[in-house]
Design an enzyme around this catalytic site. Structure first.
Site, mmCIF file in Angstrom:
data_model
loop_
_atom_site.group_PDB
_atom_site.id
_atom_site.type_symbol
_atom_site.label_atom_id
_atom_site.label_comp_id
_atom_site.label_asym_id
_atom_site.label_seq_id
_atom_site.Cartn_x
_atom_site.Cartn_y
_atom_site.Cartn_z
ATOM 1 N N THR A 174 3.257 3.008 -1.469
ATOM 2 C CA THR A 174 4.718 2.906 -1.294
ATOM 3 C C THR A 174 5.410 4.263 -1.344
ATOM 4 O O THR A 174 6.545 4.388 -0.868
ATOM 5 C CB THR A 174 5.330 1.981 -2.360
ATOM 6 O OG1 THR A 174 4.977 2.459 -3.671
ATOM 7 C CG2 THR A 174 4.825 0.555 -2.192
ATOM 8 N N ASP A 207 0.818 -1.206 0.000
ATOM 9 C CA ASP A 207 0.000 0.000 0.000
ATOM 10 C C ASP A 207 0.854 1.259 0.000
ATOM 11 O O ASP A 207 1.839 1.364 0.744
ATOM 12 C CB ASP A 207 -0.905 -0.014 1.240
ATOM 13 C CG ASP A 207 -1.758 1.219 1.364
ATOM 14 O OD1 ASP A 207 -2.641 1.404 0.509
ATOM 15 O OD2 ASP A 207 -1.532 2.013 2.310
ATOM 16 N N GLU A 247 1.394 -0.130 -4.935
ATOM 17 C CA GLU A 247 0.620 1.070 -5.206
ATOM 18 C C GLU A 247 1.587 2.230 -5.057
ATOM 19 O O GLU A 247 2.309 2.311 -4.058
ATOM 20 C CB GLU A 247 -0.528 1.234 -4.215
ATOM 21 C CG GLU A 247 -1.330 2.507 -4.475
ATOM 22 C CD GLU A 247 -2.314 2.829 -3.360
ATOM 23 O OE1 GLU A 247 -3.340 3.470 -3.641
ATOM 24 O OE2 GLU A 247 -2.048 2.466 -2.199
#
Length: 521
Positions: free
Chosen positions: A269, A267, A302
């Site tokens: 990043t 999630d 992401e």
């Protein structure tokens, strides 16, 4: 009880041994660390070890034993590396033995990127029951529809009765809301039997605001040196960051080893900050591949700024992940489908040329100025295969970023929706469907989070402020109509009605046929 050191497989946590249970915890500023067993309140002082660790064996402990830690005579605290929290994050931790599960997937070789069709699932709303067991019953139908990989939304435990999972606080403990750890393992085992891979969305950019006890053990888990949209950034490169890095790397590996997961979705990043010689994402890539023991693994990022370093190879100075979500495709698709051009959609036109460019090059923005953010967006994708880019027209965030959480097919014409669905499912990217999309689900997907009253008020206000970027949702009368994230009805309304597969036959047949065509051609 004994305080002799034992080489636990994880750097911290509880491990069953032939002598009892070995406990190890990182608490560098504590002089006395005890593990306290709930059964009778027995306590054992753990021995201090180099690097701020403390460990020992509790001979009376066994599988299922409830326990907490006590630092310097203070309050009882759950284990930072608890594998299960039966009463939630504020309760006692439970000893779990992952070695006893009867796996049947010995021949499973994992999943790579090529040819995959991803399916994003929120276990709590995928079925009416909202459990691993209920979700597992639906796996055969997903396999028949042409799905190849389930992408689970986060399951690290969090307080309350419902939530998306992005405010998890017990990174090693799958939430008790969906069942016990072995129920999760049974879900994965069943998926593998059907030829389905399973990857898990994990959050390493922050922890949730309630139930996070890490700072009780060490303030070095977090840092204020970097901005973060959701709380304190995790400390991957500052003073005391060594054990923090190991904590996160062990967490990533444990999902692969103990749950036989086929990979991870990482999630946001862009808010995982690390100036170390080896970025934590590169280290995570190496650790996950090693943990898989020869099985193929799939790592997806992401990354809102669309920085391709996340998917460049380790040898080329990248982080070695396999794929990245392609927001450009989504944003152009929404403009083409609905005509919406507000907020972050304002720099997209939804034209045929945009889709030609996205199909050929992955990202539409590769360094051009993005007026909405008043800065350049994206990076060059030269040399990256098309499958690197995960394409979607729905996901959990984008459906919920509206007044009523309506699905895309309800916001456009049938012809446009069919055409965009065909482009996504037959295009060269790696397609992702959001749960229920394959049969035109009527259920919305709303933002829901069950918090204590004061925190719930702040979350409700923050959500409303976020949605004000869309002028249609900024008016006071619209703000009053936004669903309350803390209302159980908001959660209940987001649950799928799987019987719609039989009633929405045209939509379901469209997706099945397109996926068959993708697979066969």
């Amino acid at each position: 009880m004994s305080a002799a050191a034992r080489p636990g497989r994880l750097p911290v946590g509880a491990e069953i041994t032939t002598e009892g249970v070995h406990f190890r915890v990182w608490a560098p500023r504590a002089r006395l660390v005890e593990v306290v067993l709930d059964d009778g309140g027995l306590a054992v002082a753990l021995a201090p070890r180099p690097g701020g660790y403390h460990d020992g064996v509790a001979e009376a402990a066994t599988r299922g034993t409830r326990y907490r830690f006590r630092l310097d005579g203070g309050p009882l605290l759950p284990d930072p590396a608890s594998r299960f929290q039966p009463e939630g994050p504020h309760g006692a931790s439970a000893v779990v033995d992952p070695s006893t599960f009867p796996w049947t997937d010995d021949g499973w070789r994992g999943v790579g990127l090529k040819g995959q069709v991803l399916y994003e699932m929120h276990v709590g709303t995928f079925t009416r029951e909202g459990t691993w067991e209920a979700a597992a019953r639906e796996l055969p139908e997903l396999a028949r529809a042409g799905i190849t990989v389930i992408e689970l939304m986060p399951v690290a435990d969090f307080p309350g009765r419902f939530g998306w999972g992005y405010d998890g606080v017990d990174l090693f403990a799958p939430t008790r809301l969906y069942g016990e750890p072995d129920d999760f393992r049974r879900f994965v085992d069943r998926a593998h039997t059907l030829g389905l891979g399973v990857i898990l969305d994990v959050v390493y950019n922050h922890l949730g605001p309630d139930g996070n006890y890490l700072k009780e053990f060490s303030g070095d888990y977090f840092t204020d040196r970097y901005p973060n949209d959701w709380g304190e950034a995790i400390n991957f490169d500052g003073e005391g960051s060594g054990p923090v890095r190991e904590f996160v790397l062990a967490n990533a590996a444990h999902w692969i080893e103990e749950y036989h997961l086929d990979g991870l979705r990482l999630d946001a990043t862009q808010q995982i900050y690390d100036a170390s010689p080896e970025h934590i994402l590169a280290a995570l890539s190496r650790r996950v591949r090693a943990a898989a023991g020869g099985r193929a693994t799939l790592l997806i990022a992401e990354n809102e700024p669309q920085d391709v370093r996340v998917v460049r190879s380790l040898e080329a100075g990248g982080y070695g992940l396999d794929a990245v979500w392609n927001d450009d495709f989504h944003h152009a698709a929404v403009v083409a489908l609905t005509g919406l051009t507000a907020a972050y959609y304002s720099d997209y036109r939804g034209t045929a040329q945009e889709f030609v460019s996205v199909m050929k090059r992955g990202f539409l923005y590769q360094g051009q100025r993005y007026r909405w953010q008043k800065k350049r967006r994206g990076t060059s994708t030269v040399g990256l295969p098309p499958a690197t880019f995960v394409t979607f027209i729905q996901n959990h965030d984008q459906i919920a970023n509206s007044a009523r959480g309506h699905r895309r097919h309800l916001l456009t014409s049938p012809g446009r929706y069919k055409a965009m669905t065909a482009l996504m499912l037959l295009g060269p990217g790696t397609p992702l469907l959001f749960q229920g999309q394959e049969f035109g689900a009527s259920a919305p997907f709303l933002y829901f989070a069950d918090h204590k009253p004061e925190l719930a008020r702040l979350v409700r206000r923050g959500r409303a402020e976020f949605l004000r970027q869309f002028p249609a949702l900024a008016a006071p009368e619209m703000q009053k109509q936004l669903p309350d994230p803390a209302d159980p009805a908001t959660f209940e309304h987001s649950k799928l009605d799987l019987s719609e597969r039989e009633r929405h036959t045209e939509a379901y047949a469209l997706h099945r046929d397109l996926l068959a065509l993708r697979r066969e051609e």
